[in-house]
Write an enzyme that holds these catalytic residues in place. Structure first.
Site, PDB file in Angstrom:
ATOM      1  N   ARG A 139       2.155   2.567  -1.712  1.00  0.00           N
ATOM      2  CA  ARG A 139       0.857   1.918  -1.476  1.00  0.00           C
ATOM      3  C   ARG A 139      -0.239   2.659  -2.214  1.00  0.00           C
ATOM      4  NH1 ARG A 139      -0.916   0.542   4.551  1.00  0.00           N
ATOM      5  NH2 ARG A 139      -1.159   2.787   4.647  1.00  0.00           N
ATOM      6  N   THR A 146      -6.616   0.551  -2.346  1.00  0.00           N
ATOM      7  CA  THR A 146      -6.511  -0.924  -2.207  1.00  0.00           C
ATOM      8  C   THR A 146      -5.447  -1.324  -1.181  1.00  0.00           C
ATOM      9  OG1 THR A 146      -4.788  -1.098  -3.881  1.00  0.00           O
ATOM     10  CG2 THR A 146      -7.075  -1.180  -4.652  1.00  0.00           C
ATOM     11  N   ASP A 150       2.184   9.041   8.936  1.00  0.00           N
ATOM     12  CA  ASP A 150       2.814   8.663   7.663  1.00  0.00           C
ATOM     13  C   ASP A 150       4.314   8.931   7.776  1.00  0.00           C
ATOM     14  OD1 ASP A 150       3.948   8.976   4.989  1.00  0.00           O
ATOM     15  OD2 ASP A 150       1.889   8.711   4.291  1.00  0.00           O
ATOM     16  N   ASP A 157       5.992  11.131   5.039  1.00  0.00           N
ATOM     17  CA  ASP A 157       5.645  12.552   5.169  1.00  0.00           C
ATOM     18  C   ASP A 157       6.385  13.199   6.331  1.00  0.00           C
ATOM     19  OD1 ASP A 157       3.988  12.499   3.006  1.00  0.00           O
ATOM     20  OD2 ASP A 157       2.124  12.346   4.157  1.00  0.00           O
TER      21      ASP A 157
HETATM   22  C1  PRP Z   1       4.668   3.347   3.804  1.00  0.00           C
HETATM   23  C2  PRP Z   1       5.777   2.739   4.612  1.00  0.00           C
HETATM   24  C3  PRP Z   1       5.842   1.335   4.099  1.00  0.00           C
HETATM   25  C4  PRP Z   1       4.405   1.049   3.771  1.00  0.00           C
HETATM   26  C5  PRP Z   1       3.843   0.169   4.828  1.00  0.00           C
HETATM   27  O1  PRP Z   1       5.104   3.697   2.540  1.00  0.00           O
HETATM   28  O2  PRP Z   1       6.986   3.427   4.495  1.00  0.00           O
HETATM   29  O3  PRP Z   1       6.641   1.193   2.938  1.00  0.00           O
HETATM   30  O4  PRP Z   1       3.704   2.304   3.753  1.00  0.00           O
HETATM   31  O5  PRP Z   1       2.554  -0.193   4.527  1.00  0.00           O
HETATM   32  P1  PRP Z   1       2.144  -1.686   4.171  1.00  0.00           P
HETATM   33  O6  PRP Z   1       2.789  -2.560   5.216  1.00  0.00           O
HETATM   34  O7  PRP Z   1       0.650  -1.669   4.294  1.00  0.00           O
HETATM   35  O8  PRP Z   1       2.607  -2.003   2.790  1.00  0.00           O
HETATM   36  P2  PRP Z   1       4.169   4.475   1.494  1.00  0.00           P
HETATM   37  O9  PRP Z   1       3.567   3.492   0.534  1.00  0.00           O
HETATM   38  O10 PRP Z   1       3.259   5.396   2.210  1.00  0.00           O
HETATM   39  O11 PRP Z   1       5.216   5.247   0.634  1.00  0.00           O
HETATM   40  P3  PRP Z   1       6.277   6.360   1.053  1.00  0.00           P
HETATM   41  O12 PRP Z   1       7.333   5.670   1.888  1.00  0.00           O
HETATM   42  O13 PRP Z   1       6.784   6.791  -0.286  1.00  0.00           O
HETATM   43  O14 PRP Z   1       5.577   7.454   1.795  1.00  0.00           O
HETATM   44  N1  URA Z   2       2.592   3.741   6.265  1.00  0.00           N
HETATM   45  C1  URA Z   2       2.906   4.735   7.130  1.00  0.00           C
HETATM   46  O1  URA Z   2       3.766   5.576   6.835  1.00  0.00           O
HETATM   47  N2  URA Z   2       2.271   4.770   8.309  1.00  0.00           N
HETATM   48  C2  URA Z   2       1.349   3.870   8.661  1.00  0.00           C
HETATM   49  O2  URA Z   2       0.807   3.955   9.780  1.00  0.00           O
HETATM   50  C3  URA Z   2       1.028   2.849   7.753  1.00  0.00           C
HETATM   51  C4  URA Z   2       1.678   2.811   6.556  1.00  0.00           C
END
Ligand code: PRP
Ligand code: URA
Length: 210
Positions: free
Chosen positions: A105, A109, A201, A204
């Site tokens: 993400r 945005t 997150d 993380d």
């Molecule tokens: C997080 C999570 C989802 C996304 C959800 O991933 O694991 O994939 O956000 O958010 P959304 O419904 O608003 O799209 P992130 O983009 O943080 O990446 P990561 O898994 O690499 O930490």
């Molecule tokens: N992605 C995450 O990992 N946590 C949230 O709460 C939203 C998006």
């Protein structure tokens, strides 16, 4: 229950989800409990998989039993956090094929940016389960499901731990036929697009990159 959305109320799942939500839970425990939660959620999400009859000879008699039918199922984690749900699912479905879709993400945005996609062949003949712990705005899940449909997938389901109402609505609008399985449907998103109360997150917390 919103149509096509299944929120489990299994006490074991609720208990373990509380551990994942707790900010004091460290990486090692988070991974272990996420695996357990995924198995419980996976059990719910595979309730209607097709079976066929087989003859089995027990030490006592022959009987008609069931086995899963059709082509090998495909599991598709959305990278990165979806990886944390792969082991739990593979405990249930050890022969499943695994595809990967990399989405990140944009922190301003909140739009998903695709950086990787590799999926097994003949998706049109297989059940495909997309896994990601978090369904926040829904942008990532919608993009992953769209990508899989472009690659031929017809029979899709989405399994997440925690969702916000906005994410569920976005998936239902874009992919109304895709069932969504959740451990919890939370209250809302905050101004940064995080699920409230959520668990922070997920990537993380799984990978220790806080
Ligand atoms: C997080 C999570 C989802 C996304 C959800 O991933 O694991 O994939 O956000 O958010 P959304 O419904 O608003 O799209 P992130 O983009 O943080 O990446 P990561 O898994 O690499 O930490
Ligand atoms: N992605 C995450 O990992 N946590 C949230 O709460 C939203 C998006």
């Amino acid at each position: 229950m919103i149509q096509n959305v299944y929120v489990s109320s299994h006490p074991l799942l609720e208990h373990k989800l509380s551990i994942l939500r707790d900010e004091r839970t460290g990486t090692r425990e988070f991974r272990e409990v996420l695996k357990e939660v995924t198995m419980l959620l996976g059990y719910e999400a595979t309730r209607d998989l097709p079976t066929e009859d087989i003859e089995v000879k027990t030490p006592v008699a022959t009987c008609t039993c069931k086995k899963l039918s059709g082509r090998k199922l495909v599991l598709v984690p959305i990278l990165r956090a979806g990886i944390g749900m792969v082991d739990g699912f593979l405990q249930l479905l050890p022969s499943a094929k695994v595809g990967h879709i990399g989405l990140s993400r944009n922190e301003e945005t909140l739009e998903p940016i695709e950086y990787y996609a590799k999926v097994p062949n003949e998706l049109d003949k297989r059940n495909v389960i997309v896994v990601d712990p978090m369904l926040a705005t829904g942008g990532s899940a919608v993009a992953a499901l769209t990508k899989l449909k472009e690659r031929g997938a017809k029979n899709l389901r989405l399994v997440c731990l925690v969702a916000a109402p906005a994410g569920v609505e976005a998936v239902q609008k874009a992919h109304p036929e895709v069932p969504i399985y959740l451990a919890a449907l939370d209250e809302k998103l905050n101004e940064k697009g995080y699920i409230v109360p959520g668990l922070g997150d997920a990537g993380d917390r799984i990978f220790g990159t806080l």
